[in-house]
Design a protein around this motif. Structure first.
Motif, mmCIF file in Angstrom:
data_model
loop_
_atom_site.group_PDB
_atom_site.id
_atom_site.type_symbol
_atom_site.label_atom_id
_atom_site.label_comp_id
_atom_site.label_asym_id
_atom_site.label_seq_id
_atom_site.Cartn_x
_atom_site.Cartn_y
_atom_site.Cartn_z
ATOM 1 N N SER A 75 0.825 -1.214 0.000
ATOM 2 C CA SER A 75 0.000 0.000 0.000
ATOM 3 C C SER A 75 0.858 1.262 0.000
ATOM 4 N N GLY A 76 2.075 1.149 -0.505
ATOM 5 C CA GLY A 76 2.977 2.287 -0.521
ATOM 6 C C GLY A 76 2.709 3.222 -1.684
ATOM 7 N N PRO A 77 3.498 4.271 -1.824
ATOM 8 C CA PRO A 77 3.308 5.240 -2.910
ATOM 9 C C PRO A 77 3.707 4.659 -4.265
ATOM 10 N N VAL A 78 3.205 5.307 -5.305
ATOM 11 C CA VAL A 78 3.488 4.842 -6.663
ATOM 12 C C VAL A 78 4.984 4.948 -6.971
ATOM 13 N N GLY A 79 5.636 5.987 -6.465
ATOM 14 C CA GLY A 79 7.060 6.157 -6.742
ATOM 15 C C GLY A 79 7.937 5.060 -6.192
ATOM 16 N N HIS A 80 7.426 4.301 -5.216
ATOM 17 C CA HIS A 80 8.171 3.176 -4.652
ATOM 18 C C HIS A 80 7.587 1.835 -5.091
ATOM 19 N N ALA A 81 6.902 1.831 -6.271
ATOM 20 C CA ALA A 81 6.294 0.608 -6.816
ATOM 21 C C ALA A 81 5.298 0.008 -5.833
ATOM 22 N N PHE A 82 4.571 0.877 -5.100
ATOM 23 C CA PHE A 82 3.533 0.491 -4.140
ATOM 24 C C PHE A 82 4.083 -0.295 -2.948
ATOM 25 N N LEU A 83 5.393 -0.290 -2.756
ATOM 26 C CA LEU A 83 5.987 -1.010 -1.638
ATOM 27 C C LEU A 83 6.059 -0.099 -0.421
ATOM 28 N N THR A 84 5.658 -0.642 0.713
ATOM 29 C CA THR A 84 5.737 0.097 1.971
ATOM 30 C C THR A 84 7.137 -0.039 2.565
ATOM 31 N N PRO A 85 7.492 0.777 3.574
ATOM 32 C CA PRO A 85 8.788 0.584 4.243
ATOM 33 C C PRO A 85 8.956 -0.810 4.823
ATOM 34 N N ALA A 86 7.858 -1.420 5.280
ATOM 35 C CA ALA A 86 7.958 -2.794 5.791
ATOM 36 C C ALA A 86 8.317 -3.777 4.686
ATOM 37 N N ALA A 87 7.798 -3.548 3.486
ATOM 38 C CA ALA A 87 8.139 -4.433 2.363
ATOM 39 C C ALA A 87 9.598 -4.262 1.968
ATOM 40 N N VAL A 88 10.079 -3.020 1.954
ATOM 41 C CA VAL A 88 11.483 -2.781 1.618
ATOM 42 C C VAL A 88 12.402 -3.434 2.631
ATOM 43 N N ASP A 89 11.992 -3.478 3.869
ATOM 44 C CA ASP A 89 12.812 -4.069 4.922
ATOM 45 C C ASP A 89 12.627 -5.576 5.041
ATOM 46 N N THR A 90 11.581 -6.112 4.410
ATOM 47 C CA THR A 90 11.282 -7.534 4.561
ATOM 48 C C THR A 90 11.534 -8.314 3.279
ATOM 49 N N ILE A 91 10.935 -7.886 2.173
ATOM 50 C CA ILE A 91 10.960 -8.681 0.942
ATOM 51 C C ILE A 91 12.257 -8.487 0.171
ATOM 52 N N LEU A 92 12.678 -7.241 -0.007
ATOM 53 C CA LEU A 92 13.850 -6.984 -0.850
ATOM 54 C C LEU A 92 15.137 -7.609 -0.313
ATOM 55 N N PRO A 93 15.452 -7.515 0.988
ATOM 56 C CA PRO A 93 16.675 -8.193 1.457
ATOM 57 C C PRO A 93 16.650 -9.702 1.232
ATOM 58 N N SER A 94 15.493 -10.321 1.437
ATOM 59 C CA SER A 94 15.402 -11.766 1.222
ATOM 60 C C SER A 94 15.590 -12.122 -0.250
ATOM 61 N N LEU A 95 14.974 -11.356 -1.140
ATOM 62 C CA LEU A 95 15.153 -11.613 -2.569
ATOM 63 C C LEU A 95 16.600 -11.392 -2.992
ATOM 64 N N GLY A 96 17.252 -10.391 -2.401
ATOM 65 C CA GLY A 96 18.661 -10.166 -2.720
ATOM 66 C C GLY A 96 19.535 -11.334 -2.291
ATOM 67 N N ARG A 97 19.324 -11.855 -1.083
ATOM 68 C CA ARG A 97 20.112 -12.999 -0.629
ATOM 69 C C ARG A 97 19.840 -14.237 -1.492
ATOM 70 N N MET A 98 18.561 -14.465 -1.786
ATOM 71 C CA MET A 98 18.229 -15.640 -2.581
ATOM 72 C C MET A 98 18.795 -15.540 -3.992
ATOM 73 N N ALA A 99 18.704 -14.355 -4.606
ATOM 74 C CA ALA A 99 19.229 -14.180 -5.956
ATOM 75 C C ALA A 99 20.742 -14.364 -5.987
ATOM 76 N N ALA A 100 21.446 -13.796 -5.001
ATOM 77 C CA ALA A 100 22.901 -13.964 -4.959
ATOM 78 C C ALA A 100 23.275 -15.424 -4.767
ATOM 79 N N GLY A 101 22.588 -16.118 -3.858
ATOM 80 C CA GLY A 101 22.883 -17.529 -3.651
ATOM 81 C C GLY A 101 22.579 -18.374 -4.871
ATOM 82 N N PHE A 102 21.461 -18.078 -5.544
ATOM 83 C CA PHE A 102 21.087 -18.855 -6.729
ATOM 84 C C PHE A 102 22.069 -18.637 -7.867
ATOM 85 N N VAL A 103 22.464 -17.395 -8.098
ATOM 86 C CA VAL A 103 23.418 -17.113 -9.182
ATOM 87 C C VAL A 103 24.766 -17.785 -8.910
#
Length: 326
Positions: A83-111
């Motif tokens: 439910s965040g603003p459009v400029g942040h792709a509708f991501l809230t601060p909780a999503a930035v602190d929760t989803i993005l770090p996990s995706l970054g770790r998973m992507a680095a490990g997978f690559v």
């Protein structure tokens, strides 16, 4: 065709008729394939809607706080993360602190697991002696349960991102490595002989021969590795020393008895797994020309058209031979 060699009106008419027939057949094949894919997508969405409806009705009938309805879970997940603003792709601060770090770790490990697994798999698979020597070690390492190695990685790397990446890569590399080695071993000897005759360099042999031959097995290993990366990403974030990520949000919600957030995290993990697997399947289909799911050999419109053309060709040749014999 007349005596001078120029095409007659009749031959031109037959050529135009053949071109029109081929165009019509191609249009029919495209329409049949589109209808087949649309039916498959409609059935998949229908099953999903039925499952969600059953969940909604069962949860409402049960009325338990431990078993919320999917509508409440979706509303809570939207308010929490999307439910965040459009400029942040509708991501809230909780999503930035929760989803993005996990995706970054998973992507680095997978690559890392993919690069190491494919590289070592090609080297091991192309040498029968190396494969015979390394196969017991590979099977032993693959059979080790990932959680049992966490104390070793904690001692070596301490808590934090290096330990998380090490646990993801070590457990996710084996499916890619073993499948790549098997795919490289399955390269036909005739192809290797042709490459030797053409005097292909080692890089050309790798790029034009070994990788295309092993590509289906490589993607089979990558799919297994992707699911392992998602599981191990969450598991590594459940350990002490983690301050963000999906696993951390899960343990934090459990400690606060926030059951809606717990269910939202579980649904989020399922959705991420589905989206990532769908993306990998799309890449595999693009690179290998793999048949779409649900379309077996001989079931697609192309196979049917080929079969009809083959049978019609055989029938026409048989009729022509019969006519000549009479």
């Amino acid at each position: 065709m007349d005596v001078s060699g120029a095409p007659t009106h009749e031959s031109r008419r037959l050529a135009d008729h053949g071109a029109a027939a081929r165009t019509a057949r191609l249009v029919d094949e495209t329409a049949a394939r589109t209808a087949h894919l649309a039916r498959g997508a409609l059935l998949r969405w229908l099953v999903l809607v039925l499952a969600l409806t059953a969940w909604q009705l069962g949860a409402r009938a049960h009325g338990s706080v431990y078993f919320p309805t999917p509508a409440r879970i979706a509303r809570h997940a939207y308010d929490l993360w999307f439910s965040g603003p459009v400029g942040h792709a509708f991501l809230t601060p909780a999503a930035v602190d929760t989803i993005l770090p996990s995706l970054g770790r998973m992507a680095a490990g997978f690559v890392l697991a993919a690069v190491v697994g494919v590289g070592l798999g090609i080297l091991v698979g192309r040498s029968p002696r190396a494969y015979a020597l390394c196969d017991p070690v590979l099977q032993f390492a693959r059979a080790l349960p990932p959680p049992t190695l966490v104390p070793v990685f904690v001692v070596v790397f301490d808590f934090g991102t290096p330990m998380q990446l090490a646990s993801i890569v070590f457990s996710a590399v084996w499916p890619v490595l073993i499948n790549t080695a098997e795919g490289a071993r399955d390269t036909g000897p005739l192809r290797l002989d042709v490459a030797a005759v053409l005097r292909l360099t080692a890089v050309e042999r790798l790029w034009f021969l070994l990788l295309p031959s092993a590509l289906p097995r490589i993607f089979a290993g990558l799919r297994l590795s992707l699911s392992l990366c998602l599981i191990l990403m969450v598991f590594s974030e459940l350990l002490p020393g983690t301050a963000n990520g999906i696993g951390f949000a899960l343990t934090d919600a459990q400690s606060r008895s926030d059951l809606l957030t717990v269910w939202a995290v579980l649904v989020l993990l399922g959705a991420l797994g589905y989206l990532l697997n769908t993306g990998l399947l799309a890449i595999e289909k693009r690179l290998t020309g793999k048949r779409s799911p649900g379309e077996g050999p001989g079931e697609g419109p192309e196979e049917g058209s080929k079969g009809s053309r083959k049978s019609s060709g055989k029938g026409s040749r048989a009729e022509s031979r019969k006519g000549r014999s009479t």
